[in-house]
Enzyme design. Structure first.
Site, PDB file in Angstrom:
ATOM      1  N   HIS A   1       0.091   4.492  -4.284  1.00 59.55           N
ATOM      2  CA  HIS A   1       1.096   4.487  -4.332  1.00 59.55           C
ATOM      3  C   HIS A   1       2.224   5.884  -4.606  1.00 59.55           C
ATOM      4  O   HIS A   1       4.001   5.658  -4.279  1.00 59.55           O
ATOM      5  CB  HIS A   1       1.406   3.400  -5.360  1.00 59.55           C
ATOM      6  CG  HIS A   1       3.073   2.393  -6.233  1.00 59.55           C
ATOM      7  ND1 HIS A   1       3.036   1.441  -5.393  1.00 59.55           N
ATOM      8  CD2 HIS A   1       3.372   2.621  -7.352  1.00 59.55           C
ATOM      9  CE1 HIS A   1       4.271   1.502  -5.707  1.00 59.55           C
ATOM     10  NE2 HIS A   1       4.340   2.192  -7.471  1.00 59.55           N
TER      11      HIS A   1
ATOM     12  N   GLN B   1       1.782   8.169  -3.760  1.00 60.41           N
ATOM     13  CA  GLN B   1       1.826   8.920  -2.078  1.00 60.41           C
ATOM     14  C   GLN B   1       3.155   7.973  -1.218  1.00 60.41           C
ATOM     15  O   GLN B   1       3.757   9.328  -0.258  1.00 60.41           O
ATOM     16  CB  GLN B   1       0.450   9.522  -1.635  1.00 60.41           C
ATOM     17  CG  GLN B   1      -0.124  10.340  -2.677  1.00 60.41           C
ATOM     18  CD  GLN B   1       0.230  11.183  -2.186  1.00 60.41           C
ATOM     19  OE1 GLN B   1       0.557  11.978  -3.331  1.00 60.41           O
ATOM     20  NE2 GLN B   1      -0.252  11.983  -0.608  1.00 60.41           N
ATOM     21  N   ASP B   2       2.928   7.174  -1.386  1.00 58.18           N
ATOM     22  CA  ASP B   2       4.012   6.330  -1.043  1.00 58.18           C
ATOM     23  C   ASP B   2       5.437   5.967  -1.304  1.00 58.18           C
ATOM     24  O   ASP B   2       5.884   6.488   0.002  1.00 58.18           O
ATOM     25  CB  ASP B   2       3.778   4.832  -0.577  1.00 58.18           C
ATOM     26  CG  ASP B   2       4.101   3.454   0.175  1.00 58.18           C
ATOM     27  OD1 ASP B   2       4.423   3.937   1.102  1.00 58.18           O
ATOM     28  OD2 ASP B   2       4.965   2.595  -0.401  1.00 58.18           O
ATOM     29  N   HIS B   3       5.768   6.281  -2.286  1.00 62.84           N
ATOM     30  CA  HIS B   3       7.126   6.692  -2.479  1.00 62.84           C
ATOM     31  C   HIS B   3       7.107   8.002  -2.385  1.00 62.84           C
ATOM     32  O   HIS B   3       8.705   8.159  -1.943  1.00 62.84           O
ATOM     33  CB  HIS B   3       6.869   6.476  -4.394  1.00 62.84           C
ATOM     34  CG  HIS B   3       7.167   4.990  -5.040  1.00 62.84           C
ATOM     35  ND1 HIS B   3       8.672   5.034  -5.308  1.00 62.84           N
ATOM     36  CD2 HIS B   3       6.778   4.365  -5.092  1.00 62.84           C
ATOM     37  CE1 HIS B   3       8.727   3.547  -5.796  1.00 62.84           C
ATOM     38  NE2 HIS B   3       6.983   3.165  -6.396  1.00 62.84           N
TER      39      HIS B   3
END
Length: 103
Positions: free
Chosen positions: A78, A80-82
Site C-alpha cells: 500500500h 509503495q502504491d501511494h
C-alpha cells in the site's frame, strides 16, 4: 526485517506520500488562482515529503540488497502504491502548473 518492522516503514511511506499528495493538490489550486509564489513553495514542500518517503523505501531496499530477509505485507505494498501514484501526480501537476503559468 520482520513483518511488523516492514509494516512500520510502509506506514511511514503512506504518511509522507499522503502529505505530498495533499500539498500537490493545494499547489494546483494556488496555480489556478494565479498565486505562483505559493505554488512554488508548496511544490518544494511536496518534494521534501516525497524525498522522505523515498528515503524510507531506499533504506529497506538496501537492507534486502545486502542479503537481509524482508517479510513483505499488504501495508508495505500500500505504501509503495501511494508513493508511486504520488510521484506520477507530481509530474502531472507540475505540467498543469506550467500551463497555468503560460496564461
Amino acid at each position: 526485517m520482520d513483518k511488523q518492522e516492514v509494516a512500520m516503514i510502509g506506514f511511514e511511506i503512506v504518511a509522507y506520500a499522503g502529505e505530498a499528495r495533499s500539498t500537490l493538490l493545494q499547489a494546483l489550486k494556488e496555480a489556478k488562482s494565479g498565486n505562483f509564489e505559493n505554488t512554488d513553495s508548496l511544490i518544494e514542500k511536496a518534494n521534501e515529503s516525497i524525498l522522505k518517503a523515498h528515503k524510507a523505501q531506499t533504506e529497506m531496499l538496501a537492507k534486502e540488497a545486502g542479503g537481509e530477509d524482508i517479510e513483505l505485507g499488504f501495508i508495505m505494498l500500500h505504501g509503495q502504491d501511494h508513493l508511486m501514484t504520488t510521484m506520477l501526480l507530481k509530474d502531472i501537476i507540475e505540467n498543469l502548473i506550467d500551463i497555468y503559468r503560460e496564461k
